[in-house]
Design a protein around this motif. Sequence first.
Motif, PDB file in Angstrom:
ATOM      1  N   ASN A 219       0.818  -1.223   0.000  1.00 50.48           N
ATOM      2  CA  ASN A 219       0.000   0.000   0.000  1.00 50.48           C
ATOM      3  C   ASN A 219       0.850   1.270   0.000  1.00 50.48           C
ATOM      4  N   GLY A 220       1.915   1.255  -0.808  1.00 54.16           N
ATOM      5  CA  GLY A 220       2.760   2.441  -0.954  1.00 54.16           C
ATOM      6  C   GLY A 220       3.756   2.662   0.155  1.00 54.16           C
ATOM      7  N   LEU A 221       3.783   1.763   1.149  1.00 62.02           N
ATOM      8  CA  LEU A 221       4.696   1.905   2.282  1.00 62.02           C
ATOM      9  C   LEU A 221       5.747   0.793   2.216  1.00 62.02           C
ATOM     10  N   TYR A 222       6.989   1.140   2.534  1.00 58.05           N
ATOM     11  CA  TYR A 222       8.091   0.180   2.525  1.00 58.05           C
ATOM     12  C   TYR A 222       8.254  -0.415   3.925  1.00 58.05           C
ATOM     13  N   TYR A 223       8.482  -1.711   3.972  1.00 63.25           N
ATOM     14  CA  TYR A 223       8.642  -2.431   5.235  1.00 63.25           C
ATOM     15  C   TYR A 223      10.015  -3.083   5.262  1.00 63.25           C
ATOM     16  N   LEU A 224      10.769  -2.802   6.305  1.00 65.97           N
ATOM     17  CA  LEU A 224      12.069  -3.412   6.537  1.00 65.97           C
ATOM     18  C   LEU A 224      11.922  -4.372   7.719  1.00 65.97           C
ATOM     19  N   ILE A 225      11.933  -5.662   7.426  1.00 60.55           N
ATOM     20  CA  ILE A 225      11.819  -6.688   8.460  1.00 60.55           C
ATOM     21  C   ILE A 225      13.236  -7.139   8.828  1.00 60.55           C
ATOM     22  N   TYR A 226      13.542  -7.217  10.105  1.00 58.87           N
ATOM     23  CA  TYR A 226      14.911  -7.499  10.530  1.00 58.87           C
ATOM     24  C   TYR A 226      14.914  -8.276  11.841  1.00 58.87           C
ATOM     25  N   SER A 227      16.076  -8.838  12.166  1.00 56.43           N
ATOM     26  CA  SER A 227      16.272  -9.520  13.443  1.00 56.43           C
ATOM     27  C   SER A 227      17.241  -8.736  14.309  1.00 56.43           C
ATOM     28  N   PHE A 307      -1.032  -8.674   6.958  1.00 54.93           N
ATOM     29  CA  PHE A 307      -1.166  -7.248   7.218  1.00 54.93           C
ATOM     30  C   PHE A 307      -2.526  -6.981   7.843  1.00 54.93           C
ATOM     31  N   GLU A 308      -2.510  -6.181   8.892  1.00 49.80           N
ATOM     32  CA  GLU A 308      -3.740  -5.632   9.463  1.00 49.80           C
ATOM     33  C   GLU A 308      -3.615  -4.126   9.381  1.00 49.80           C
ATOM     34  N   GLY A 309      -4.214  -3.553   8.331  1.00 51.01           N
ATOM     35  CA  GLY A 309      -3.964  -2.143   8.042  1.00 51.01           C
ATOM     36  C   GLY A 309      -2.526  -1.989   7.595  1.00 51.01           C
ATOM     37  N   ASN A 310      -1.773  -1.155   8.286  1.00 48.47           N
ATOM     38  CA  ASN A 310      -0.350  -0.980   7.984  1.00 48.47           C
ATOM     39  C   ASN A 310       0.546  -1.693   8.988  1.00 48.47           C
ATOM     40  N   LYS A 311      -0.010  -2.622   9.729  1.00 50.76           N
ATOM     41  CA  LYS A 311       0.760  -3.366  10.719  1.00 50.76           C
ATOM     42  C   LYS A 311       0.969  -4.805  10.251  1.00 50.76           C
ATOM     43  N   ILE A 312       2.143  -5.345  10.564  1.00 45.94           N
ATOM     44  CA  ILE A 312       2.447  -6.745  10.276  1.00 45.94           C
ATOM     45  C   ILE A 312       2.147  -7.574  11.520  1.00 45.94           C
TER      46      ILE A 312
END
Length: 324
Positions: A219-227, A307-312
Amino acid sequence: MKKILTLIASLCVFVACSQEKDTKPPKTVQSNPILLADPTIFYNKGTYYLYGTTTGNIPNGEGFQVYTSSDLKKWNGPSGAQNGLALKKGDSFGDKGFWAPQILEYNKKFYMIYTANENIAIAVSDSPLGPFKNESKKAIIESGNQIDPFIFIDEDGKKYLYHVRLTNGNRIFVAEINDDLQSIKPETLTECISGTLPWENTENKSWPVTEGPTVLKHNGLYYLIYSANDFRNPDYAVGYATSKSPLGPWEKSADSPVISRKNTNQNGIGHGDVFWDKDNKMHYVLHTHYTNSAVSPRKAGIIDLSFEGNKIKAESKSFVLFEK
């Protein structure tokens, strides 16, 4: 009468012994986990390909194994083109520390970007099974030490190399990568995040760790998933940050960590990659410690993401370890 009582007693003993024999618990079936750390899954034409840092079967200085599955449940392998290996030492850059591969399809070829000798290189193949070969035998970035590469291709065709630089901690950086995938644009090199939050450094180490980046767009937003945390720490866990640009700035989620031992009952859980299955359902493949008391060899498994809205959100009840 005495004889009758003796006979009854003997029968009771016989029955009791028979019941004891029949009610013994069945033998425990030993599981056969897939021993890979820093795993990634690449889906292509009905087959899932599982790669990672080898932690059990062969020394991780020999290359990368690959396992295959049609349903994410039954796994075959190792199935690589060269004795189970998709990439082997000698066809690669470097000769030790083969860590954290990523696979992508680009220009009708398959590319494996990986770490060796604490530097980043890329190899090419005509098949996800390999053999992958690094023709140049050079690192993409020829100064310093970098690990955990991830290439993200944006909708406009621009390509970005996310990676970890070993400088005052494991810090996640990004730079645009050229179209040949062999070098970066150094003027675009930007730091994304480092370990600054309490959950990211539960042992208060002087060398904080953020690593294993995966980047996606929703949805146009970038997500950086990390440990974060040292991988040997039971509190090793997964969080995410968001940005309106692939170069940042990044805002860490207040919901992090979204995957941890608190919601999975698994020590040292993290450092993986996002993938979508054949039904377009999102998952995160990752590793855990071997047991509650032993870190290695680490084991691979998956957990559902959504995704729930903009939350993972991670569906912790869906966590499954892979077995072969």
